[in-house]
Structures are given as C-alpha cells and as structure tokens.
Design a protein around this motif. Structure first.
Motif: not given
Length: 158
Positions: A104-110, A115-121, A140-144, A147-150
C-alpha cells in the motif's frame, strides 16, 4: 485455509443452542471474532449488530397471540443463518486477502512521486547503504510541501 476461524464461528453457532444463552455476551464475542477475521467495515458485522429482541407491546402481544413460545427464536435463527453463510464463505473462498501494508505504501508513493524518485527510493531500500534512511529522507524533503502533506494524509487514511 481458515480452519481456526471456522472453528471459532462453529463454537459461536453451537452457543446459540445452549440452555444458559446470554444474547448480549454472544453478540459481543461474535462481533469481536468477525471484526478480526473480516475487518471493521464488513457487512456481516452490521448484520450481527442489527440483531436484537423487540420487547415492544405489539411484539409481546403478537407472541402471546401465536402461543406461549414459538418453535424457533427468530433472532437466533437469523444469527444462525449469518454464521452458517459466513462459514460456507470461508470454506469455499478462504480468508479475505489483506493487502500487504508495504505494498500500500509503495502504491501511494508511486501515485505521488515521479518515476525517478520511486526508483531511487526502491534502490535505497534494497541496498546495504548505512545512510539509506537519511538519503530517503532527503528525497522526500525535496518534495513540495503540498505533495508531502498529501502523501502523509493518504498514508494515514489507508
């Protein structure tokens, strides 16, 4: 298969025929078991919750008119039918498949990351890097902020 769960439900089914039957205790136990097996929002839980005896004057009058007692208690009959159907469901279909929490966490991350951020993580999670927590945190800190709140809100609600 769901042998343990079926055995518990069969015990609850047998308790319906006991001489010293306590409906409220039976109902509480059954709700606990069903919630554990199927989750809090399952329709079977609602059906058991809705079971009750009607002690209104009309109900008592109708019972008296029909005779001292009925052959079968309608509340117990309904409870029995619900449990029998649940047991058949478990025997035929098995336990409901709970989605893996990590999946579930991975689906939310995706959904929320590129795509690049998901691959890096993903690469960091699979690596032996001692600094992987910090590196994932940096991504994750580099996210707006929005987006992080969402993402956090969706994680909490999933």
């Amino acid at each position: 298969m769901a042998e343990k769960q079926i055995a518990i439900l069969r015990e609850q089914l047998a308790k319906l025929d006991e001489k010293k039957f306590d409906f409220d205790a039976w109902k509480t136990h059954t709700l606990i078991f069903l919630e554990r097996i199927f989750g809090k929002d399952n329709s079977k839980i609602k059906l058991i919750q809705e079971l009750h005896y009607d002690y209104s004057s009309w109900s008592l009058r109708d019972t008296a008119a029909a005779g001292k007692t009925k052959d079968k208690d309608p509340v117990k009959m309904r409870a029995s039918e619900i449990l029998e159907a649940t047991i058949i469901e478990l025997e035929s279909l098995g336990l409901p498949q709970e989605e893996n929490e990590q999946q579930k966490v991975w689906e939310l991350l995706q959904d929320e990351l590129t795509g690049k951020q998901v691959k890096e993580i993903d690469a960091l999670v699979k690596s032996d890097d001692r600094e992987k927590v910090k590196k994932i945190s940096d991504i994750l800190e580099n996210l707006e902020k929005e987006n992080l709140s969402l993402l956090i809100a969706k994680l909490l609600l999933s």
